[in-house]
Design an enzyme around this catalytic site. Structure first.
Site, PDB file in Angstrom:
ATOM      1  N   ASP A   1       9.563   2.528  -0.509  1.00 44.24           N
ATOM      2  CA  ASP A   1       8.552   3.197   0.316  1.00 44.24           C
ATOM      3  C   ASP A   1       8.820   2.790   1.764  1.00 44.24           C
ATOM      4  O   ASP A   1       8.455   1.698   2.194  1.00 44.24           O
ATOM      5  CB  ASP A   1       7.149   2.782  -0.137  1.00 44.24           C
TER       6      ASP A   1
ATOM      7  N   TYR B   1       0.868  -1.181   0.000  1.00 45.31           N
ATOM      8  CA  TYR B   1       0.000   0.000   0.000  1.00 45.31           C
ATOM      9  C   TYR B   1       0.900   1.225   0.000  1.00 45.31           C
ATOM     10  O   TYR B   1       1.783   1.352   0.855  1.00 45.31           O
ATOM     11  CB  TYR B   1      -0.891  -0.011   1.246  1.00 45.31           C
TER      12      TYR B   1
ATOM     13  N   LYS C   1       5.147   8.985   8.836  1.00 44.37           N
ATOM     14  CA  LYS C   1       4.965   8.485  10.198  1.00 44.37           C
ATOM     15  C   LYS C   1       6.040   8.996  11.164  1.00 44.37           C
ATOM     16  O   LYS C   1       5.940  10.105  11.645  1.00 44.37           O
ATOM     17  CB  LYS C   1       4.867   6.956  10.178  1.00 44.37           C
TER      18      LYS C   1
HETATM   19  N1  HOZ Z   1      -3.861   2.791   6.056  1.00 43.85           N
HETATM   20  C1  HOZ Z   1      -3.348   2.977   7.365  1.00 43.85           C
HETATM   21  C2  HOZ Z   1      -2.581   1.805   7.849  1.00 43.85           C
HETATM   22  N2  HOZ Z   1      -1.845   1.110   6.890  1.00 43.85           N
HETATM   23  C3  HOZ Z   1      -4.442   3.304   8.328  1.00 43.85           C
HETATM   24  C4  HOZ Z   1      -4.402   4.709   8.681  1.00 43.85           C
HETATM   25  C5  HOZ Z   1      -5.490   5.131   9.683  1.00 43.85           C
HETATM   26  O1  HOZ Z   1      -6.575   4.594   9.663  1.00 43.85           O
HETATM   27  O2  HOZ Z   1      -5.211   6.029  10.437  1.00 43.85           O
END
Ligand code: HOZ
Length: 436
Positions: free
Chosen positions: A239, A144, A267
Protein backbone atom coordinates in the site's frame (compact mmCIF):
# COMPACT_ATOMS: atom_id res chain seq x y z
CA UNK A 1 -25.54 35.43 4.65
CA UNK A 2 -21.79 34.88 4.22
CA UNK A 3 -20.36 33.14 7.27
CA UNK A 4 -16.78 34.12 8.03
CA UNK A 5 -14.16 33.14 10.59
CA UNK A 6 -13.13 29.64 11.62
CA UNK A 7 -15.24 29.63 14.83
CA UNK A 8 -18.45 30.58 13.04
CA UNK A 9 -17.71 28.09 10.27
CA UNK A 10 -17.05 25.40 12.87
CA UNK A 11 -20.40 26.07 14.57
CA UNK A 12 -22.21 25.70 11.26
CA UNK A 13 -20.18 22.57 10.40
CA UNK A 14 -21.09 20.95 13.71
CA UNK A 15 -24.76 21.34 12.85
CA UNK A 16 -24.26 19.75 9.44
CA UNK A 17 -21.53 17.11 9.73
CA UNK A 18 -20.88 14.46 12.43
CA UNK A 19 -18.16 16.03 14.58
CA UNK A 20 -18.19 19.02 12.25
CA UNK A 21 -16.03 17.25 9.67
CA UNK A 22 -16.02 15.03 6.62
CA UNK A 23 -13.06 12.97 7.88
CA UNK A 24 -12.49 12.41 11.62
CA UNK A 25 -8.85 13.44 12.22
CA UNK A 26 -9.65 16.94 10.89
CA UNK A 27 -11.82 17.57 13.94
CA UNK A 28 -8.67 18.20 16.06
CA UNK A 29 -10.22 16.16 18.91
CA UNK A 30 -6.85 14.56 19.69
CA UNK A 31 -5.08 17.91 20.08
CA UNK A 32 -7.87 20.15 21.33
CA UNK A 33 -9.00 23.54 20.12
CA UNK A 34 -10.91 24.43 16.99
CA UNK A 35 -9.55 23.42 13.62
CA UNK A 36 -8.79 26.40 11.39
CA UNK A 37 -10.93 26.52 8.24
CA UNK A 38 -8.74 26.75 5.17
CA UNK A 39 -9.46 29.46 2.66
CA UNK A 40 -6.57 28.94 0.26
CA UNK A 41 -3.12 27.46 -0.18
CA UNK A 42 -0.07 28.57 -2.11
CA UNK A 43 3.25 26.74 -2.15
CA UNK A 44 4.16 25.76 1.42
CA UNK A 45 1.44 27.91 3.00
CA UNK A 46 -2.20 27.74 4.01
CA UNK A 47 -4.38 30.72 4.95
CA UNK A 48 -7.38 30.30 7.21
CA UNK A 49 -10.74 32.03 7.29
CA UNK A 50 -9.36 34.51 9.87
CA UNK A 51 -6.53 35.55 7.54
CA UNK A 52 -3.80 33.70 9.45
CA UNK A 53 -0.97 32.10 7.49
CA UNK A 54 0.49 28.69 8.37
CA UNK A 55 3.48 26.69 7.14
CA UNK A 56 1.80 23.47 6.06
CA UNK A 57 3.33 20.19 7.25
CA UNK A 58 0.52 17.83 6.28
CA UNK A 59 0.21 18.71 2.58
CA UNK A 60 -3.37 17.42 2.24
CA UNK A 61 -2.04 14.25 3.94
CA UNK A 62 0.54 13.73 1.21
CA UNK A 63 -0.53 14.82 -2.27
CA UNK A 64 0.92 18.36 -2.27
CA UNK A 65 4.52 17.29 -2.82
CA UNK A 66 5.04 20.23 -5.21
CA UNK A 67 3.22 22.69 -2.97
CA UNK A 68 -0.30 24.08 -3.11
CA UNK A 69 -1.63 25.49 -6.37
CA UNK A 70 1.33 24.16 -8.34
CA UNK A 71 0.96 26.28 -11.50
CA UNK A 72 1.23 23.43 -14.06
CA UNK A 73 -1.43 21.42 -12.20
CA UNK A 74 -3.74 24.45 -11.88
CA UNK A 75 -3.47 25.16 -15.62
CA UNK A 76 -3.98 21.51 -16.56
CA UNK A 77 -7.11 21.23 -14.41
CA UNK A 78 -8.50 24.50 -15.80
CA UNK A 79 -7.93 23.31 -19.37
CA UNK A 80 -9.55 19.93 -18.63
CA UNK A 81 -12.53 21.52 -16.84
CA UNK A 82 -13.22 23.69 -19.87
CA UNK A 83 -13.69 20.47 -21.85
CA UNK A 84 -16.12 19.03 -19.19
CA UNK A 85 -15.61 17.68 -15.70
CA UNK A 86 -16.66 14.11 -16.36
CA UNK A 87 -17.62 11.78 -19.18
CA UNK A 88 -17.94 8.30 -17.69
CA UNK A 89 -16.17 7.16 -20.85
CA UNK A 90 -12.54 6.51 -21.75
CA UNK A 91 -10.11 9.37 -22.46
CA UNK A 92 -6.53 9.52 -23.71
CA UNK A 93 -5.46 11.13 -20.43
CA UNK A 94 -6.06 7.86 -18.53
CA UNK A 95 -3.48 6.11 -20.72
CA UNK A 96 -1.09 9.07 -20.42
CA UNK A 97 -1.10 8.91 -16.61
CA UNK A 98 -1.03 5.09 -16.61
CA UNK A 99 2.12 5.14 -18.78
CA UNK A 100 3.83 7.45 -16.28
CA UNK A 101 2.78 5.12 -13.42
CA UNK A 102 3.98 1.86 -14.98
CA UNK A 103 7.29 3.46 -15.92
CA UNK A 104 7.85 4.60 -12.34
CA UNK A 105 6.60 1.29 -10.85
CA UNK A 106 7.90 -1.60 -13.00
CA UNK A 107 6.02 -4.10 -10.78
CA UNK A 108 2.75 -2.68 -12.14
CA UNK A 109 1.95 -4.27 -15.49
CA UNK A 110 -1.71 -3.29 -15.50
CA UNK A 111 -3.71 -0.93 -13.32
CA UNK A 112 -7.09 0.60 -12.68
CA UNK A 113 -7.73 4.18 -11.61
CA UNK A 114 -10.27 4.71 -8.81
CA UNK A 115 -11.23 7.75 -6.74
CA UNK A 116 -9.76 7.07 -3.29
CA UNK A 117 -7.17 5.00 -1.48
CA UNK A 118 -9.99 3.12 0.25
CA UNK A 119 -11.29 1.93 -3.12
CA UNK A 120 -7.79 1.00 -4.27
CA UNK A 121 -6.97 -1.20 -1.27
CA UNK A 122 -10.45 -2.74 -1.08
CA UNK A 123 -10.27 -3.65 -4.77
CA UNK A 124 -6.71 -4.97 -4.54
CA UNK A 125 -7.73 -7.33 -1.73
CA UNK A 126 -10.75 -8.51 -3.75
CA UNK A 127 -8.60 -9.36 -6.78
CA UNK A 128 -6.03 -11.08 -4.56
CA UNK A 129 -8.80 -13.25 -3.12
CA UNK A 130 -10.09 -14.00 -6.61
CA UNK A 131 -6.57 -14.93 -7.76
CA UNK A 132 -5.78 -17.25 -4.87
CA UNK A 133 -9.26 -18.57 -4.12
CA UNK A 134 -8.47 -17.95 -0.42
CA UNK A 135 -10.20 -15.73 2.12
CA UNK A 136 -7.84 -14.60 4.92
CA UNK A 137 -5.96 -11.31 4.75
CA UNK A 138 -2.89 -10.40 6.80
CA UNK A 139 -2.52 -6.75 7.74
CA UNK A 140 -0.41 -5.06 10.40
CA UNK A 141 -1.47 -3.27 13.58
CA UNK A 142 -1.41 0.49 13.10
CA UNK A 143 -1.40 0.29 9.29
CA UNK A 144 -4.38 2.06 7.75
CA UNK A 145 -5.65 0.96 4.36
CA UNK A 146 -8.81 3.03 4.14
CA UNK A 147 -12.16 2.34 5.72
CA UNK A 148 -13.48 -0.78 4.00
CA UNK A 149 -14.90 -3.27 6.53
CA UNK A 150 -12.15 -5.88 6.54
CA UNK A 151 -9.25 -3.44 6.61
CA UNK A 152 -10.36 -1.43 9.65
CA UNK A 153 -9.22 -4.13 12.05
CA UNK A 154 -6.58 -2.69 14.41
CA UNK A 155 -6.10 0.18 12.00
CA UNK A 156 -4.00 3.30 12.35
CA UNK A 157 -4.78 6.93 11.46
CA UNK A 158 -8.08 8.11 13.00
CA UNK A 159 -8.87 4.64 14.36
CA UNK A 160 -5.67 4.77 16.43
CA UNK A 161 -6.04 8.49 17.16
CA UNK A 162 -9.42 7.99 18.79
CA UNK A 163 -8.55 4.59 20.31
CA UNK A 164 -11.39 2.82 18.49
CA UNK A 165 -10.80 -0.90 19.10
CA UNK A 166 -12.53 -1.99 15.89
CA UNK A 167 -15.25 -0.13 14.09
CA UNK A 168 -18.90 -0.59 15.04
CA UNK A 169 -20.82 -1.75 12.01
CA UNK A 170 -18.20 -4.28 10.91
CA UNK A 171 -19.67 -7.76 11.45
CA UNK A 172 -17.46 -10.13 13.42
CA UNK A 173 -17.66 -12.64 10.56
CA UNK A 174 -15.89 -10.11 8.32
CA UNK A 175 -13.35 -8.86 10.89
CA UNK A 176 -12.49 -12.50 11.63
CA UNK A 177 -11.05 -12.90 8.12
CA UNK A 178 -8.43 -10.21 8.82
CA UNK A 179 -5.37 -11.34 10.74
CA UNK A 180 -3.79 -8.24 12.30
CA UNK A 181 -0.16 -8.84 13.24
CA UNK A 182 2.55 -6.65 14.77
CA UNK A 183 4.65 -4.78 12.17
CA UNK A 184 8.34 -5.67 11.91
CA UNK A 185 7.75 -9.14 13.38
CA UNK A 186 8.64 -11.87 10.86
CA UNK A 187 7.89 -14.69 13.31
CA UNK A 188 4.27 -13.52 13.64
CA UNK A 189 3.84 -13.76 9.87
CA UNK A 190 5.36 -17.24 9.76
CA UNK A 191 3.06 -18.33 12.59
CA UNK A 192 -0.05 -17.00 10.82
CA UNK A 193 0.83 -18.84 7.62
CA UNK A 194 1.47 -22.03 9.61
CA UNK A 195 -1.92 -21.75 11.35
CA UNK A 196 -3.81 -20.91 8.16
CA UNK A 197 -2.00 -23.10 5.64
CA UNK A 198 -3.29 -22.39 2.09
CA UNK A 199 -5.96 -20.04 3.44
CA UNK A 200 -4.20 -16.65 3.27
CA UNK A 201 -4.95 -14.70 0.11
CA UNK A 202 -2.67 -11.75 0.67
CA UNK A 203 -0.44 -9.71 2.91
CA UNK A 204 -1.15 -5.98 2.68
CA UNK A 205 1.39 -3.61 4.19
CA UNK A 206 2.41 0.02 4.21
CA UNK A 207 6.09 -0.66 3.42
CA UNK A 208 6.94 2.41 5.47
CA UNK A 209 4.08 2.88 7.90
CA UNK A 210 2.62 6.37 7.87
CA UNK A 211 -0.62 5.85 9.75
CA UNK A 212 0.74 4.90 13.17
CA UNK A 213 3.08 7.81 12.80
CA UNK A 214 6.10 7.04 10.60
CA UNK A 215 7.72 3.64 11.13
CA UNK A 216 10.36 2.26 8.77
CA UNK A 217 10.75 -1.46 8.13
CA UNK A 218 13.56 -3.16 10.04
CA UNK A 219 16.47 -4.41 7.92
CA UNK A 220 15.32 -7.52 6.05
CA UNK A 221 11.65 -7.25 7.03
CA UNK A 222 10.22 -6.43 3.60
CA UNK A 223 12.53 -9.06 2.06
CA UNK A 224 11.09 -11.60 4.50
CA UNK A 225 7.50 -10.64 3.60
CA UNK A 226 8.41 -11.08 -0.07
CA UNK A 227 10.02 -14.48 0.50
CA UNK A 228 7.23 -15.84 2.71
CA UNK A 229 4.39 -14.72 0.41
CA UNK A 230 6.21 -16.16 -2.64
CA UNK A 231 6.74 -19.47 -0.86
CA UNK A 232 3.12 -19.60 0.35
CA UNK A 233 1.70 -18.43 -3.01
CA UNK A 234 -0.05 -15.49 -1.37
CA UNK A 235 -0.25 -12.05 -2.99
CA UNK A 236 2.02 -9.35 -1.53
CA UNK A 237 0.31 -5.94 -1.72
CA UNK A 238 2.33 -2.80 -1.02
CA UNK A 239 0.00 0.00 0.00
CA UNK A 240 1.97 2.95 -1.35
CA UNK A 241 -0.85 5.48 -1.09
CA UNK A 242 1.45 7.58 1.13
CA UNK A 243 4.89 6.43 0.03
CA UNK A 244 4.36 6.22 -3.74
CA UNK A 245 6.16 9.03 -5.61
CA UNK A 246 7.26 10.38 -2.19
CA UNK A 247 10.09 8.21 -0.86
CA UNK A 248 11.37 7.89 -4.43
CA UNK A 249 9.71 8.21 -7.81
CA UNK A 250 9.00 4.47 -7.63
CA UNK A 251 8.03 4.64 -3.96
CA UNK A 252 9.20 2.35 -1.17
CA UNK A 253 9.53 -0.57 -3.58
CA UNK A 254 12.21 1.34 -5.48
CA UNK A 255 13.90 2.51 -2.29
CA UNK A 256 14.05 -0.97 -0.72
CA UNK A 257 14.40 -2.93 -3.97
CA UNK A 258 11.37 -5.20 -3.41
CA UNK A 259 8.92 -6.26 -6.14
CA UNK A 260 5.40 -6.73 -4.72
CA UNK A 261 2.68 -8.54 -6.69
CA UNK A 262 0.29 -5.63 -6.35
CA UNK A 263 0.55 -1.95 -5.42
CA UNK A 264 -1.98 0.63 -4.34
CA UNK A 265 -1.39 4.31 -5.02
CA UNK A 266 -3.27 7.49 -4.09
CA UNK A 267 -2.62 11.06 -3.05
CA UNK A 268 0.31 12.22 -5.27
CA UNK A 269 -0.89 10.16 -8.26
CA UNK A 270 -3.87 12.51 -8.55
CA UNK A 271 -2.00 15.71 -7.74
CA UNK A 272 -4.50 16.53 -4.97
CA UNK A 273 -7.65 15.58 -6.85
CA UNK A 274 -9.71 12.52 -5.88
CA UNK A 275 -7.72 9.80 -7.60
CA UNK A 276 -6.05 6.53 -6.64
CA UNK A 277 -4.96 3.38 -8.41
CA UNK A 278 -4.36 -0.30 -7.86
CA UNK A 279 -2.31 -2.49 -10.13
CA UNK A 280 0.22 -5.25 -10.41
CA UNK A 281 0.97 -8.43 -12.29
CA UNK A 282 -1.14 -8.74 -15.45
CA UNK A 283 -2.24 -12.28 -14.62
CA UNK A 284 -3.82 -10.96 -11.40
CA UNK A 285 -5.31 -7.78 -12.86
CA UNK A 286 -6.79 -9.69 -15.82
CA UNK A 287 -9.22 -11.28 -13.38
CA UNK A 288 -11.12 -7.99 -13.30
CA UNK A 289 -14.35 -7.56 -15.23
CA UNK A 290 -14.85 -7.41 -18.16
CA UNK A 291 -11.94 -9.85 -18.69
CA UNK A 292 -12.59 -11.91 -15.58
CA UNK A 293 -15.02 -12.62 -12.75
CA UNK A 294 -13.80 -10.09 -10.14
CA UNK A 295 -15.99 -6.97 -10.21
CA UNK A 296 -14.94 -3.38 -9.64
CA UNK A 297 -16.26 -0.18 -11.25
CA UNK A 298 -16.70 3.58 -10.78
CA UNK A 299 -18.36 6.45 -12.63
CA UNK A 300 -15.61 8.84 -11.56
CA UNK A 301 -12.73 6.38 -12.06
CA UNK A 302 -10.15 8.00 -14.34
CA UNK A 303 -11.94 11.34 -14.02
CA UNK A 304 -10.47 13.82 -16.53
CA UNK A 305 -9.74 16.56 -13.97
CA UNK A 306 -7.96 14.08 -11.71
CA UNK A 307 -5.99 12.69 -14.66
CA UNK A 308 -4.94 16.22 -15.66
CA UNK A 309 -3.68 17.06 -12.16
CA UNK A 310 -1.97 13.67 -11.90
CA UNK A 311 -0.19 14.02 -15.24
CA UNK A 312 1.03 17.52 -14.35
CA UNK A 313 2.28 16.42 -10.92
CA UNK A 314 3.75 13.01 -11.74
CA UNK A 315 5.08 14.38 -15.05
CA UNK A 316 7.01 17.04 -13.15
CA UNK A 317 8.39 14.46 -10.71
CA UNK A 318 9.52 12.24 -13.59
CA UNK A 319 11.19 15.13 -15.40
CA UNK A 320 12.90 16.54 -12.33
CA UNK A 321 13.50 13.40 -10.27
CA UNK A 322 17.25 14.04 -10.07
CA UNK A 323 16.71 17.35 -8.30
CA UNK A 324 13.33 16.86 -6.54
CA UNK A 325 14.24 13.86 -4.37
CA UNK A 326 17.63 15.13 -3.13
CA UNK A 327 15.98 18.49 -2.34
CA UNK A 328 13.18 16.78 -0.39
CA UNK A 329 15.74 14.74 1.52
CA UNK A 330 17.79 17.83 2.45
CA UNK A 331 14.95 20.02 3.64
CA UNK A 332 13.24 17.12 5.44
CA UNK A 333 16.44 16.24 7.29
CA UNK A 334 16.99 19.89 8.19
CA UNK A 335 13.58 20.39 9.80
CA UNK A 336 13.15 16.90 11.32
CA UNK A 337 16.63 16.94 12.87
CA UNK A 338 16.42 20.63 13.77
CA UNK A 339 13.26 20.17 15.81
CA UNK A 340 14.65 16.97 17.36
CA UNK A 341 17.76 18.91 18.43
CA UNK A 342 15.59 21.56 20.12
CA UNK A 343 13.70 18.80 21.99
CA UNK A 344 16.99 17.29 23.14
CA UNK A 345 18.26 20.73 24.27
CA UNK A 346 15.08 21.25 26.28
CA UNK A 347 15.20 17.75 27.75
CA UNK A 348 11.91 16.71 26.12
CA UNK A 349 11.92 12.95 25.39
CA UNK A 350 11.37 12.45 21.67
CA UNK A 351 12.03 9.81 19.04
CA UNK A 352 12.22 11.04 15.44
CA UNK A 353 11.36 8.44 12.80
CA UNK A 354 11.97 9.72 9.29
CA UNK A 355 11.93 8.19 5.82
CA UNK A 356 12.70 10.88 3.24
CA UNK A 357 9.96 13.51 3.12
CA UNK A 358 7.73 11.88 5.75
CA UNK A 359 8.38 11.58 9.45
CA UNK A 360 6.95 11.66 12.97
CA UNK A 361 8.19 13.23 16.17
CA UNK A 362 7.04 10.69 18.77
CA UNK A 363 6.83 12.01 22.34
CA UNK A 364 8.46 8.95 23.88
CA UNK A 365 11.93 7.72 24.70
CA UNK A 366 11.14 4.18 23.51
CA UNK A 367 12.38 3.35 19.98
CA UNK A 368 9.27 3.10 17.80
CA UNK A 369 9.15 0.03 15.54
CA UNK A 370 5.52 -1.09 15.70
CA UNK A 371 2.14 0.11 16.95
CA UNK A 372 2.74 -1.01 20.54
CA UNK A 373 5.88 1.11 20.80
CA UNK A 374 4.21 4.05 18.99
CA UNK A 375 1.51 3.84 21.64
CA UNK A 376 4.07 4.54 24.39
CA UNK A 377 3.95 8.16 23.19
CA UNK A 378 2.67 10.83 25.53
CA UNK A 379 -0.22 12.04 23.39
CA UNK A 380 -1.03 14.87 25.81
CA UNK A 381 2.49 16.23 25.27
CA UNK A 382 2.04 15.90 21.52
CA UNK A 383 -1.24 17.82 21.78
CA UNK A 384 0.44 20.70 23.68
CA UNK A 385 3.25 20.80 21.13
CA UNK A 386 0.76 20.81 18.27
CA UNK A 387 -1.24 23.66 19.79
CA UNK A 388 1.83 25.79 20.42
CA UNK A 389 3.13 25.23 16.90
CA UNK A 390 -0.26 26.09 15.40
CA UNK A 391 -0.40 29.31 17.44
CA UNK A 392 3.01 30.17 16.00
CA UNK A 393 1.86 29.56 12.42
CA UNK A 394 3.08 25.99 11.91
CA UNK A 395 0.36 23.46 11.06
CA UNK A 396 1.35 19.87 11.89
CA UNK A 397 -0.92 16.84 11.40
CA UNK A 398 -3.31 16.91 14.39
CA UNK A 399 -2.50 13.42 15.70
CA UNK A 400 0.54 11.62 17.09
CA UNK A 401 -0.45 8.71 14.82
CA UNK A 402 0.01 10.52 11.50
CA UNK A 403 3.09 11.42 9.47
CA UNK A 404 4.40 14.90 8.74
CA UNK A 405 4.60 15.58 4.99
CA UNK A 406 6.68 18.25 3.34
CA UNK A 407 7.07 19.38 -0.27
CA UNK A 408 9.48 21.12 -2.62
CA UNK A 409 7.90 24.52 -1.91
CA UNK A 410 9.24 24.60 1.67
CA UNK A 411 12.15 27.02 1.78
CA UNK A 412 15.00 27.25 4.30
CA UNK A 413 13.31 30.30 5.88
CA UNK A 414 10.25 28.14 6.59
CA UNK A 415 12.45 25.47 8.10
CA UNK A 416 14.22 27.98 10.37
CA UNK A 417 10.90 29.48 11.43
CA UNK A 418 9.62 25.98 12.26
CA UNK A 419 12.67 25.10 14.35
CA UNK A 420 12.41 28.42 16.21
CA UNK A 421 8.72 27.74 16.90
CA UNK A 422 9.59 24.31 18.26
CA UNK A 423 12.16 25.86 20.61
CA UNK A 424 9.42 28.13 22.00
CA UNK A 425 7.01 25.18 22.31
CA UNK A 426 9.58 23.07 24.18
CA UNK A 427 10.60 25.93 26.48
CA UNK A 428 7.25 25.69 28.27
CA UNK A 429 6.89 21.93 27.89
CA UNK A 430 5.92 20.14 31.12
CA UNK A 431 8.29 17.20 30.51
CA UNK A 432 11.18 19.64 30.58
CA UNK A 433 13.28 19.28 33.73
CA UNK A 434 12.56 21.99 36.36
CA UNK A 435 9.32 23.03 34.69
CA UNK A 436 6.20 22.05 36.60
N1 HOZ B 1 -6.92 9.32 7.25
C1 HOZ B 1 -6.23 10.41 6.65
C2 HOZ B 1 -4.81 10.48 7.05
N2 HOZ B 1 -4.16 9.26 7.25
C3 HOZ B 1 -6.92 11.70 6.95
C4 HOZ B 1 -7.62 12.19 5.78
C5 HOZ B 1 -8.35 13.53 6.00
O1 HOZ B 1 -8.82 13.79 7.09
O2 HOZ B 1 -8.45 14.25 5.05
Amino acid sequence: MKIIGSRALQERAERLFPGGVNSPVRAFRAVGGDPPFVERGDGAYLWDADGRRYIDYFGSWGPMILGHAFPAAVEAVQRAAARSASFGASTAAEGDLAELVVKAFPSIEKLRFVSSGTEATMSAVRVARAFTGRKYVIKFEGCYHGHSDGLLVKAGSGVATFGIPGSAGVPEEIAHLTLALPFNDVAAVEAAFATHKNEIACVIVEPVVGNAGCIAPAAGYLEALRAITAREEAVLIFDEVMTGFRLALGGAQELYGITPDMTTLGKIVGGGLPCAAFGGRAEIMNLLAPLGPAYQAGTLSGNPLAMAAGIATVGHLVKHRDTVYPLLENISAAVADGVAAEAAKAGVPMVTNRAGAMWTWFFTSTPVMDFATAATSDTASFARFHRSMLEQGVWLPPSQYEAVFLGTAHAMDDIHQTIAAAAVAFASHPSRPNVS
